[in-house]
Design an enzyme around this catalytic site. Sequence first.
Site, PDB file in Angstrom:
ATOM      1  CB  SER A  54      19.062  -3.288   1.717  1.00 46.58           C
ATOM      2  OG  SER A  54      20.299  -2.953   1.138  1.00 46.58           O
ATOM      3  CG  MET A  55      19.152   2.796   3.779  1.00 48.02           C
ATOM      4  SD  MET A  55      18.678   4.172   2.690  1.00 48.02           S
ATOM      5  CE  MET A  55      16.886   3.961   2.649  1.00 48.02           C
TER       6      MET A  55
END
Length: 264
Positions: free
Chosen positions: A95-96
């Site tokens: 994700s991030m």
Amino acid sequence: MNAKQFSNPWVMFPKPNPQASLRLFCFPYAGGKALTFRTWTSNLPQNIEVCPIELPGRGVRLMDKPFTEISLLTEAIAEAIYPYLDKPFAFFGHSMGTLISFELARKIRKKYSLFPVHLFVSGRGAPHVPDDVSPIHALSEPEFIEELRRLNGTPKAILENNELMQLLLPMLRADFTMIENYIYLPEPALDCSITAFGGLQDSRGTRDRLEYWGEQTSADFSLHMFPGDHFFLHSAESLLLETLSGKLAPLTPKAFPQQAVILS
């Protein structure tokens, strides 16, 4: 563990392995910390040294100011991990962490003429594909916490602990600010292979969005989907690590003689 490992707050070494033939740097999702990868060392090939990255504002760096701009963060990480790029290395991000690892790979290519032997991207579509998710970083505190609850990545016990949430909210807002203000700038495709991972029930990192990662490499690309939502790296951890092991096992210095020369 040597002195440089003790003195670097960015890179964690759960199980130092000086004899490892490859280092795997791991980057967490928004709100995540190095402990996210605490079990990985025992479930990956013995010649892999797992090196989780501890970002400011969480874990042992709870009191450090978190970053809100990915370009500044990757600049800091590039300088911090440079001493550990003396042998072949790979990146994994979820994700991030996917955005961070991708931009870091481009940063060290530009800054040091180095590159990972493999980039593993997880739970997030390719950066050049616009994200249609509504931003949440500027929401009021109750609305922001409700969105965190909906995303299903923060334990309920933490969300309902007001004192703890007051401690964590600046870091969480900073992470989402960094993600949601990210602007993709075109550069040549990476020379390393890319493997993308996704959750079959993840409405954000869908198969079609993950497939676009193939456009970010001039080498091989593969995609693997697992049962689970956005946080399948926890619910399907054993399957993910089994696949990751299969990808990492052949990545030895002999397989990348050019990389070994560059790093020497």
